[in-house]
Motif scaffolding. Sequence first.
Motif, short mmCIF file in Angstrom:
data_model
loop_
_atom_site.label_atom_id
_atom_site.label_comp_id
_atom_site.label_asym_id
_atom_site.label_seq_id
_atom_site.Cartn_x
_atom_site.Cartn_y
_atom_site.Cartn_z
N VAL A 95 0.85 -1.19 0.00
CA VAL A 95 0.00 0.00 0.00
C VAL A 95 0.89 1.24 0.00
O VAL A 95 1.77 1.38 0.86
N PHE A 96 0.67 2.13 -0.96
CA PHE A 96 1.45 3.35 -1.05
C PHE A 96 0.73 4.49 -0.31
O PHE A 96 -0.50 4.51 -0.26
N PRO A 97 1.47 5.45 0.25
CA PRO A 97 0.84 6.54 1.00
C PRO A 97 -0.06 7.43 0.15
O PRO A 97 -0.87 8.19 0.67
N GLY A 98 0.11 7.34 -1.16
CA GLY A 98 -0.67 8.15 -2.09
C GLY A 98 -0.11 7.91 -3.48
O GLY A 98 0.53 6.88 -3.72
N ALA A 99 -0.32 8.86 -4.37
CA ALA A 99 0.27 8.79 -5.70
C ALA A 99 1.38 9.83 -5.79
O ALA A 99 1.42 10.80 -5.03
N THR A 100 2.31 9.64 -6.71
CA THR A 100 3.36 10.62 -6.92
C THR A 100 3.59 10.82 -8.41
O THR A 100 3.54 9.87 -9.20
N THR A 101 3.81 12.06 -8.79
CA THR A 101 4.09 12.37 -10.19
C THR A 101 5.57 12.23 -10.52
O THR A 101 5.96 12.35 -11.68
N ASN A 102 6.39 11.96 -9.51
CA ASN A 102 7.84 11.92 -9.68
C ASN A 102 8.31 10.47 -9.73
O ASN A 102 8.35 9.78 -8.71
N GLN A 103 8.67 10.01 -10.90
CA GLN A 103 9.05 8.60 -11.04
C GLN A 103 10.39 8.31 -10.35
O GLN A 103 10.61 7.18 -9.89
#
Length: 321
Positions: free
Chosen positions: A292-300
């Motif tokens: 489970v990730f804390p959220g989404a990120t736009t930074n790969q």
Amino acid sequence: MPKPFSPREVLFASTTDCNLNCAHCSVERGKARLPIPAAVKFLRSCRKAGVERVGFTGGEPFLDTEFLFALTERAVANGLLFGRVTTNARWFKSPAHLRRTLKELYDRGYDGSFGVSVDAFHGKDPAKPALFIEIASEIWNRPDIARVIAVRGARDEETEAILGGLAKALKAKLVHVGGHRVIRNESLFVPVTTIDLAPVGKAEPLLNPWGKDWFKEDFCRGPGHVFYVLPDGSVKPCCGYATDSERLTVGNIHKDTAAKMLENASRNPFVSAVFEAGLSRVRARLTKHGVVFPGATTNQCYFCHHVLTRVPRKTLDGCLS
């Protein structure tokens, strides 16, 4: 379309030494130098493996001019093109010192470009970067010899003010051309590129990386798909913020050729997954395995760092297999 890791550029970071100590930079300062003979030998093997371009980064590459000059000469001798020298443009002691150094690089055959770091992290006074751009443009007789590279994501208002100051110092204007920002006057055309701050290491407190949107998949063609050579000779497939992970090491120039590193990369489960399946597929597999990730990120780059440092190795290996 995804394809196996097959870089067309080699980036040499010959030193971690730097004249600045930027608040977002996690590169540990040191005086180590990449040996020139080993780098030249690796450069020849890169040419045989299909590499076409050579670039220089750091640390500050102009603090190791012996390496910069020697590898420039060898790149020319091996028929390689040049990419970019990335510099903070604040390393020189005087205008005469700057001119001598750039003229020497020109005489050795360098005909690539310069990426000049200008933002709130690299110093507020734009006078030195402005002088660097002016003298480089004069020596190479190219209005577009330099490109400004600015970090965004933190202290953005300060950065905008500094970019405006740079334009003023160059007696130019910061304008939009074809959807891109450019510092331009009658004799200069300096594109402005922004790169996203990756909040790892020292930069962790500067930005919350988690939001609602995921990065756009490009199979790491943007931040990766290069031979990135570090001062100890180890080689990574990208210049991103996760390069300190041993999972990204594809070889070492002291014992491996470029061809051997391509073979190593094909056998490296994580590297091959990133370039052939993509980070989005890696994320989907991890989610399927219960991560489970804390959220989404736009930074790969940040996502890659998170996966390599926060996901248990056993879980990641199970996902990749």
